[in-house]
Design an enzyme around this catalytic site. Structure first.
Site, PDB file in Angstrom:
ATOM      1  N   GLU A  49       0.850  -1.189   0.000  1.00 51.30           N
ATOM      2  CA  GLU A  49       0.000   0.000   0.000  1.00 51.30           C
ATOM      3  C   GLU A  49       0.889   1.242   0.000  1.00 51.30           C
ATOM      4  O   GLU A  49       1.835   1.320   0.780  1.00 51.30           O
ATOM      5  CB  GLU A  49      -0.889  -0.008   1.241  1.00 51.30           C
ATOM      6  CG  GLU A  49      -1.552   1.313   1.573  1.00 51.30           C
ATOM      7  CD  GLU A  49      -2.097   1.349   2.995  1.00 51.30           C
ATOM      8  OE1 GLU A  49      -2.288   2.471   3.518  1.00 51.30           O
ATOM      9  OE2 GLU A  49      -2.318   0.280   3.588  1.00 51.30           O
TER      10      GLU A  49
ATOM     11  N   LYS B 150      -9.722  -2.956   8.278  1.00 53.99           N
ATOM     12  CA  LYS B 150      -8.453  -2.551   8.873  1.00 53.99           C
ATOM     13  C   LYS B 150      -8.729  -2.068  10.298  1.00 53.99           C
ATOM     14  O   LYS B 150      -9.388  -1.047  10.489  1.00 53.99           O
ATOM     15  CB  LYS B 150      -7.837  -1.432   8.021  1.00 53.99           C
ATOM     16  CG  LYS B 150      -6.715  -0.654   8.660  1.00 53.99           C
ATOM     17  CD  LYS B 150      -6.306   0.488   7.726  1.00 53.99           C
ATOM     18  CE  LYS B 150      -5.415   1.501   8.391  1.00 53.99           C
ATOM     19  NZ  LYS B 150      -5.028   2.581   7.464  1.00 53.99           N
TER      20      LYS B 150
END
Length: 211
Positions: A40, A128
């Site tokens: 990411e 998350k």
């Protein structure tokens, strides 16, 4: 891409946020070379969209390369245009629905049970748990898994190498790791040290049995 399948398979998400775009790109490429398959690039890093575009060109169309800190619909669309094939948000944001509408899988940031319900309702592929360390660590993850036993959680925030095993044993689908893995590499620091850290984290993940 099938983000959930990738999280379940690889169990480690590297999070790159840097002040030097060239160093951030080299960090992404080095992680990929070492076998960190899910990466990411945070949009809060300098010239992050350009870093994503350059990394996509270098890694090819099939690499799992995402954009993080996606807050708005515009962020989601810009990340997709740059070449991100998944999105990560720090919380409940417009980026979740826009990303799903654009066909991108989303790892949505949550902290509370209410967040979990909202994120799932918006179509998030996985959640998350952020900031995991401040929220209570693996114990808090176990508590959340009580009412949400089948939800794929990815703890992020304060996840160092020793904590990886503890989170996976507590039921995490994967872990997301920023500074404990990246160090100062994305701002011009040592790539050799980055390689060593990557091998440590990958080894820790590999040593943990799968559920």
């Amino acid at each position: 891409m099938d983000l959930l399948a990738s999280l379940r398979t690889h169990r480690l998400l590297g999070i790159v946020r840097g002040s030097d775009p060239d160093a951030a790109l080299n960090t992404v490429l080095t992680l990929a070379e070492e076998g960190v398959t899910l990466i990411e690039v945070s949009l809060t890093g300098r010239d992050a969209l350009d870093v994503i575009a350059r990394a996509r060109a270098a890694l090819g169309p099939d690499a799992a390369l995402g954009a993080g800190t996606v807050l708005t619909a515009a962020d989601a669309l810009a990340a997709q245009k740059a070449g991100a094939n998944f999105l990560v948000t720090p919380g409940i944001s417009d980026g979740i629905a826009t990303g799903r509408e654009a066909g991108l899988p989303v790892l949505a940031g949550v902290l509370t049970p209410t967040d979990v319900v909202q994120a799932l309702g918006l179509g998030a592929d996985a959640l998350k748990l952020f900031p995991a360390g401040s929220a209570g660590g693996p114990g808090y993850l176990r508590d959340l898994r009580g009412p949400f036993p089948d939800v794929p959680f990815v703890p992020v925030g304060g996840v160092d190498a020793p904590a990886v095993a503890t989170y996976l044993r507590a039921g995490a689908t994967a872990v997301g790791v920023g500074s404990p893995l990246i160090g100062d590499a994305a701002s011009g620091g040592s790539l050799t040290a980055l390689r060593d850290r990557a091998r440590t984290f990958l080894g820790t993940v590999a040593a943990e049995p799968r559920p």
